[in-house]
Design a protein around this motif. Structure first.
Motif, PDB file in Angstrom:
ATOM      1  N   GLU A   2       0.832  -1.200   0.000  1.00 36.95           N
ATOM      2  CA  GLU A   2       0.000   0.000   0.000  1.00 36.95           C
ATOM      3  C   GLU A   2       0.870   1.254   0.000  1.00 36.95           C
ATOM      4  OE1 GLU A   2      -3.033   0.138   2.961  1.00 36.95           O
ATOM      5  OE2 GLU A   2      -3.420  -2.011   2.811  1.00 36.95           O
ATOM      6  N   TRP A   6       4.969   2.386   1.532  1.00 41.27           N
ATOM      7  CA  TRP A   6       6.073   3.066   0.843  1.00 41.27           C
ATOM      8  C   TRP A   6       6.455   4.339   1.581  1.00 41.27           C
ATOM      9  CZ3 TRP A   6       8.597   0.318  -2.498  1.00 41.27           C
ATOM     10  CH2 TRP A   6       7.946  -0.628  -3.290  1.00 41.27           C
ATOM     11  N   SER A  23      10.445  -8.009  -6.542  1.00 40.05           N
ATOM     12  CA  SER A  23       9.219  -7.958  -7.355  1.00 40.05           C
ATOM     13  C   SER A  23       8.353  -6.744  -6.995  1.00 40.05           C
ATOM     14  CB  SER A  23       8.410  -9.243  -7.176  1.00 40.05           C
ATOM     15  OG  SER A  23       7.945  -9.349  -5.842  1.00 40.05           O
ATOM     16  N   LEU A  24       8.651  -6.090  -5.877  1.00 43.09           N
ATOM     17  CA  LEU A  24       7.876  -4.911  -5.467  1.00 43.09           C
ATOM     18  C   LEU A  24       8.192  -3.669  -6.288  1.00 43.09           C
ATOM     19  CD1 LEU A  24       7.951  -5.191  -1.570  1.00 43.09           C
ATOM     20  CD2 LEU A  24       6.062  -5.660  -3.100  1.00 43.09           C
ATOM     21  N   GLU A  25       9.277  -3.714  -7.057  1.00 42.46           N
ATOM     22  CA  GLU A  25       9.655  -2.539  -7.847  1.00 42.46           C
ATOM     23  C   GLU A  25       8.548  -2.154  -8.826  1.00 42.46           C
ATOM     24  OE1 GLU A  25      13.177  -0.921 -10.799  1.00 42.46           O
ATOM     25  OE2 GLU A  25      13.338  -2.917  -9.925  1.00 42.46           O
ATOM     26  N   LYS A  26       7.840  -3.132  -9.351  1.00 45.44           N
ATOM     27  CA  LYS A  26       6.759  -2.855 -10.292  1.00 45.44           C
ATOM     28  C   LYS A  26       5.605  -2.108  -9.628  1.00 45.44           C
ATOM     29  CE  LYS A  26       7.746  -7.030 -12.880  1.00 45.44           C
ATOM     30  NZ  LYS A  26       7.297  -8.376 -13.182  1.00 45.44           N
ATOM     31  N   GLU A  27       5.427  -2.302  -8.324  1.00 44.86           N
ATOM     32  CA  GLU A  27       4.307  -1.696  -7.608  1.00 44.86           C
ATOM     33  C   GLU A  27       4.591  -0.285  -7.111  1.00 44.86           C
ATOM     34  OE1 GLU A  27       2.684  -4.129  -4.511  1.00 44.86           O
ATOM     35  OE2 GLU A  27       3.119  -5.967  -5.616  1.00 44.86           O
ATOM     36  N   TYR A  28       5.835   0.149  -7.152  1.00 46.27           N
ATOM     37  CA  TYR A  28       6.195   1.466  -6.640  1.00 46.27           C
ATOM     38  C   TYR A  28       5.549   2.564  -7.492  1.00 46.27           C
ATOM     39  CZ  TYR A  28       8.992   5.500  -5.278  1.00 46.27           C
ATOM     40  OH  TYR A  28       9.382   6.738  -4.838  1.00 46.27           O
ATOM     41  N   PRO A  29       4.732   3.466  -6.877  1.00 47.43           N
ATOM     42  CA  PRO A  29       4.056   4.536  -7.630  1.00 47.43           C
ATOM     43  C   PRO A  29       4.823   5.859  -7.549  1.00 47.43           C
ATOM     44  CG  PRO A  29       3.019   4.280  -5.495  1.00 47.43           C
ATOM     45  CD  PRO A  29       4.151   3.291  -5.547  1.00 47.43           C
ATOM     46  N   LYS A  58      12.358   2.951 -11.230  1.00 46.29           N
ATOM     47  CA  LYS A  58      11.596   3.121  -9.989  1.00 46.29           C
ATOM     48  C   LYS A  58      12.460   2.849  -8.765  1.00 46.29           C
ATOM     49  CE  LYS A  58       7.119   2.072 -12.003  1.00 46.29           C
ATOM     50  NZ  LYS A  58       5.945   1.191 -11.954  1.00 46.29           N
TER      51      LYS A  58
END
Length: 126
Positions: A2, A6, A23-29, A58
């Protein structure tokens, strides 16, 4: 992951989440993080730099914030444009655009605005 996770890792815990799970790099906004941090006086310049270099990975943007900003509790409301009361009434009564109606509201008195509201009141259920 969420948004608060971050922001907490950048502002408070300084724990690198992407190193723990790549794999969390794709989720970073990045856009949302920049927007959230730009509301704080000590982060404005950093957010501006990230806006200049938005093409960076990212992970690099996240690492920049993680290593550049001091550990601190930062809470602020989401930045929104103020909603002007009575704008819709003036727009409808005179047929103005948003810009013209906001200019007209600056010169109208409360009595005139109340008169406009009374003229537009058609009764019935709201």
């Amino acid at each position: 992951m969420e948004l608060k996770d971050w922001l907490n890792s950048i502002n408070q815990t300084k724990k690198h989440l992407i190193d723990e799970d790549p794999s969390l790099e794709k989720e970073y906004p990045p856009y949302i993080i920049n927007r959230c941090l730009s509301g704080h006086m000590d982060c404005v310049m950093y957010a501006n730099e990230m806006n200049k270099y938005n093409f960076l990975d990212k992970d690099m943007q996240y690492s920049f914030y993680l290593n550049s900003l001091r550990k601190r509790k930062r809470f602020s409301p989401w930045l929104r444009k103020d909603k002007v009361q009575d704008l819709e009434c003036v727009k409808q009564y005179y047929g103005y655009s948003n810009e013209k109606a906001s200019q007209a509201l600056k010169i109208l008195t409360k009595e005139q605005i109340n008169f406009i509201k009374q003229r537009l009141d058609v009764g019935g259920m709201k």
